[in-house]
Enzyme design. Structure first.
Site, PDB file in Angstrom:
ATOM      1  N   ALA A  83      13.170  37.963  77.598  1.00  0.00           N
ATOM      2  CA  ALA A  83      12.049  38.892  77.458  1.00  0.00           C
ATOM      3  C   ALA A  83      11.552  38.932  76.019  1.00  0.00           C
ATOM      4  CB  ALA A  83      12.463  40.289  77.914  1.00  0.00           C
ATOM      5  N   TYR A  84      12.472  39.012  75.078  1.00  0.00           N
ATOM      6  CA  TYR A  84      12.097  39.077  73.668  1.00  0.00           C
ATOM      7  C   TYR A  84      11.384  37.792  73.240  1.00  0.00           C
ATOM      8  CZ  TYR A  84      12.596  39.841  68.622  1.00  0.00           C
ATOM      9  OH  TYR A  84      12.352  40.020  67.291  1.00  0.00           O
ATOM     10  N   SER A  85      11.946  36.655  73.585  1.00  0.00           N
ATOM     11  CA  SER A  85      11.342  35.376  73.199  1.00  0.00           C
ATOM     12  C   SER A  85       9.950  35.224  73.798  1.00  0.00           C
ATOM     13  CB  SER A  85      12.238  34.217  73.646  1.00  0.00           C
ATOM     14  OG  SER A  85      13.505  34.265  73.010  1.00  0.00           O
TER      15      SER A  85
END
Length: 249
Positions: free
Chosen positions: A155-157
């Site tokens: 999700a962060y990437s």
């Protein structure tokens, strides 16, 4: 380098890179409005600034709420008759250290809502102010994971990759207006967000850095200071790396 007679909005000013940038710009003469959703931590930052003879104008703002963002920007604009700089350091990692097929949809959407949609809403709200002035500097803090991805951080990437795309597109939209829109892609910087991550996840990321160390807050703040300065006038739609040698392209 001086920022006298300039107004800067720093999002995520309560801690980490945002606080370091806010303090640096205030020390250089800028009027700094700090936005954060953690009102308590932001107030503490304001008190700490005051002890150093600096001013941090604090606003509790949820950047995922379009109306709240628009209202905050308008309050700052009206108080200072303009906004010259926006530095957006707000972000969350969400759950980390898990493979893609175990990522919960709700967590994925929550990360994108803050890291990407929030950046969009801030940009949308502040650009009209800067267009009126014929000048502006916008800097969104992305991540090296938005360029090459981090295992266990889907999700962060993905959110940071989207943020880099936002900057590349919007930077072209306003390239002839005196407004620059850029991003910073740090590797691992020692912040509260990193400290809250599992140790094995931090080790995985740090091991990929040739310098074999994490970045420092003052290193990030110094680079951001230059990117949002009048001197950085011929670069827009670009993502600056701050990776200790991890980025090789």
């Amino acid at each position: 380098m001086t920022f006298e007679q300039q107004t800067a909005v720093v999002v995520g000013a309560a801690r980490g890179i945002g606080r370091a940038v806010a303090e640096r710009l205030a020390a250089r003469g800028a009027a700094v409005a700090g936005y954060d959703r953690d009102a308590g931590a932001l107030a503490e930052a304001g008190t700490a600034f005051a002890k150093k003879g600096l001013v941090l104008e604090c606003q509790d703002v949820d950047i995922t709420d379009e109306a709240a963002v628009a209202a905050a920007i308008e309050r700052t604009r009206a108080h200072h008759s303009g906004i010259h700089i926006l530095v957006n350091c707000a972000g969350i990692t969400g759950k980390t250290g898990i493979p893609a097929h175990q990522v919960e949809a709700a967590n994925f959407e929550a990360v994108l809502r803050i890291n990407l949609t929030g950046a969009f809403l801030l940009t949308k709200a502040v650009v009209p102010v800067m267009l009126e002035q014929g000048y502006g500097r916008i800097l969104h803090v992305a991540s090296i994971s938005g360029k090459d991805g981090n295992a266990g951080m889907l999700a962060y990437s993905a959110s940071k990759a989207g943020l880099i795309g936002l900057v590349k597109s919007a930077g072209k939209d306003y390239a002839e207006t005196g407004i620059t829109i850029n991003a910073l892609a740090p590797a691992v910087i020692l912040t509260d967000m990193v400290a809250a991550m599992p140790a094995h996840q931090v080790k995985y990321m740090t091991d990929k850095i040739p310098m074999k160390r994490t970045g420092k807050l003052e290193e990030a703040a110094a680079m951001i200071e230059w990117i949002v300065s009048p001197e950085c006038s011929f670069t827009t739609g670009f993502c600056f790396d701050l990776s200790g040698g991890r980025a090789t392209y």
